[in-house]
Design a protein around this motif. Structure first.
Motif, PDB file in Angstrom:
ATOM      1  N   SER A 115       0.827  -1.201   0.000  1.00 16.76           N
ATOM      2  CA  SER A 115       0.000   0.000   0.000  1.00 16.76           C
ATOM      3  C   SER A 115       0.861   1.251   0.000  1.00 16.76           C
ATOM      4  O   SER A 115       2.041   1.221   0.385  1.00 16.76           O
ATOM      5  CB  SER A 115      -0.906   0.015   1.233  1.00 16.76           C
ATOM      6  OG  SER A 115      -0.130   0.233   2.407  1.00 16.76           O
ATOM      7  N   ILE A 116       0.262   2.348  -0.420  1.00 17.32           N
ATOM      8  CA  ILE A 116       0.963   3.640  -0.372  1.00 17.32           C
ATOM      9  C   ILE A 116       1.395   3.956   1.051  1.00 17.32           C
ATOM     10  O   ILE A 116       2.504   4.470   1.274  1.00 17.32           O
ATOM     11  CB  ILE A 116       0.067   4.754  -0.938  1.00 17.32           C
ATOM     12  CG1 ILE A 116       0.078   4.700  -2.472  1.00 17.32           C
ATOM     13  CG2 ILE A 116       0.509   6.133  -0.449  1.00 17.32           C
ATOM     14  CD1 ILE A 116      -0.732   5.773  -3.142  1.00 17.32           C
ATOM     15  N   SER A 188      -2.571   9.793  -3.863  1.00 20.65           N
ATOM     16  CA  SER A 188      -1.140   9.737  -4.161  1.00 20.65           C
ATOM     17  C   SER A 188      -0.352  10.636  -3.204  1.00 20.65           C
ATOM     18  O   SER A 188      -0.890  11.562  -2.610  1.00 20.65           O
ATOM     19  CB  SER A 188      -0.860  10.131  -5.611  1.00 20.65           C
ATOM     20  OG  SER A 188      -1.283  11.459  -5.854  1.00 20.65           O
ATOM     21  N   LEU A 217       4.181   8.317  -5.302  1.00 22.08           N
ATOM     22  CA  LEU A 217       3.471   7.066  -5.031  1.00 22.08           C
ATOM     23  C   LEU A 217       2.030   7.224  -5.501  1.00 22.08           C
ATOM     24  O   LEU A 217       1.305   8.114  -5.024  1.00 22.08           O
ATOM     25  CB  LEU A 217       3.495   6.753  -3.531  1.00 22.08           C
ATOM     26  CG  LEU A 217       4.860   6.779  -2.832  1.00 22.08           C
ATOM     27  CD1 LEU A 217       4.709   6.481  -1.343  1.00 22.08           C
ATOM     28  CD2 LEU A 217       5.833   5.805  -3.488  1.00 22.08           C
ATOM     29  N   PRO A 219      -1.703   5.108  -6.313  1.00 20.23           N
ATOM     30  CA  PRO A 219      -2.402   3.846  -6.063  1.00 20.23           C
ATOM     31  C   PRO A 219      -2.825   3.153  -7.353  1.00 20.23           C
ATOM     32  O   PRO A 219      -3.366   3.783  -8.258  1.00 20.23           O
ATOM     33  CB  PRO A 219      -3.632   4.294  -5.256  1.00 20.23           C
ATOM     34  CG  PRO A 219      -3.870   5.717  -5.687  1.00 20.23           C
ATOM     35  CD  PRO A 219      -2.505   6.291  -5.970  1.00 20.23           C
ATOM     36  N   THR A 225       1.073  -0.351  -5.642  1.00 19.84           N
ATOM     37  CA  THR A 225       1.420   1.053  -5.843  1.00 19.84           C
ATOM     38  C   THR A 225       2.394   1.213  -6.998  1.00 19.84           C
ATOM     39  O   THR A 225       3.368   0.466  -7.112  1.00 19.84           O
ATOM     40  CB  THR A 225       2.073   1.630  -4.562  1.00 19.84           C
ATOM     41  OG1 THR A 225       1.169   1.468  -3.461  1.00 19.84           O
ATOM     42  CG2 THR A 225       2.422   3.107  -4.726  1.00 19.84           C
TER      43      THR A 225
END
Length: 264
Positions: A115-116, A188, A217, A219, A225
């Motif tokens: 994940s971010i 982001s 970054l 999504p 990511t």
């Protein structure tokens, strides 16, 4: 330090035109939350209040167009793909330097199955970078936390090309920004690093260089990511161009070791 307010919606390439409309406040007396001045200039439009150091505006204006031009051969040239990381350089390096860029620049992208939030926490936690970045980092630490979204960082790099390039070290301000306020997808996150070479005392074991960068970054889904990285450097000293370019091609491979660390 003086700060400039740049409130804008989507066109980063015009961001720095706002230099003509500067609104300054002392950082010590005005917080990010207190920023309420709106600016409309060309494609810059009033939006959520944010405070950007003028150097951040400069770097975003120069480097962020690369993040939106991965498939544009007029803007970037593919150099190689290594370990799942696609590495590019500016197609017109003279133009890059003429626009205020540092001598060597690289752009890279990869996908990380995390994940971010996981990636963001790792990148922001500079004190731990030396423990996972086997490509570039000998030592790293946060020298001073300047706000919730800004910190002064020191990083000592590893020697490159078998010691042909001795260790370089860098001092820089690191900012964490919401991408949606800068024309990127909702959710982001951007990290902007701005060279601050005189803010940390020199290390006699290294040559002090300059570095500016953006890590973006974005999504793909909840657990995946897209990671894009633009970095420009001046490693200082007298070095053959071929050696500098080869070392520069290695630098974005930080993304690969970060991916491997997070996905293991």
């Amino acid at each position: 330090a003086d700060f400039v307010y740049l409130h804008h919606n989507f066109n980063l390439t015009n961001m720095f035109a706002a230099k003509a409309y500067k609104f300054y406040a002392k950082a010590a007396s005005l917080s990010v939350a207190a920023a309420t001045i709106g600016l409309t200039y060309g494609n810059l439009t009033e939006c959520d209040s944010s405070v950007y150091d003028i150097r951040v505006g400069n770097t975003l204006s120069r480097l962020s167009p690369y993040l939106k031009s991965m498939a544009d051969s007029d803007v970037m040239t593919l150099r190689k793909e290594t370990n799942g990381v696609w590495i590019f350089s500016p197609s017109d390096e003279d133009k890059h330097r003429a626009n205020g860029g540092l001598p060597v620049a690289r752009i890279a992208t990869t996908t990380i199955k995390k994940s971010i939030n996981d990636i963001s926490n790792l990148w922001w936690n500079v004190n731990e970078r030396k423990n996972w970045d086997s490509v570039n980092t000998e030592d790293s630490n946060v020298v001073k936390s300047l706000s919730v979204e800004e910190q002064l960082v020191y990083l000592q790099g590893k020697p490159k090309k078998g010691g042909v390039i001795s260790s370089r070290d860098f001092s820089y301000n690191m900012f964490r920004l919401e991408g949606k306020n800068l024309g990127f997808a909702s959710g982001s996150v951007l990290f902007v690093q701005i060279s601050a070479p005189t803010e940390v005392p020199a290390n006699k074991k290294s040559v002090r260089g300059d570095v500016n960068s953006i890590l973006l970054l974005e999504p793909i889904d909840a657990g995946t990511t897209k990671v894009s990285y633009v970095i420009e450097m001046d490693v200082k000293g007298w070095l053959p161009v071929k050696v500098v370019n080869a070392a520069a091609d290695e630098t974005p491979l930080t993304l690969a070791v970060m991916r491997d660390h997070l996905e293991r």
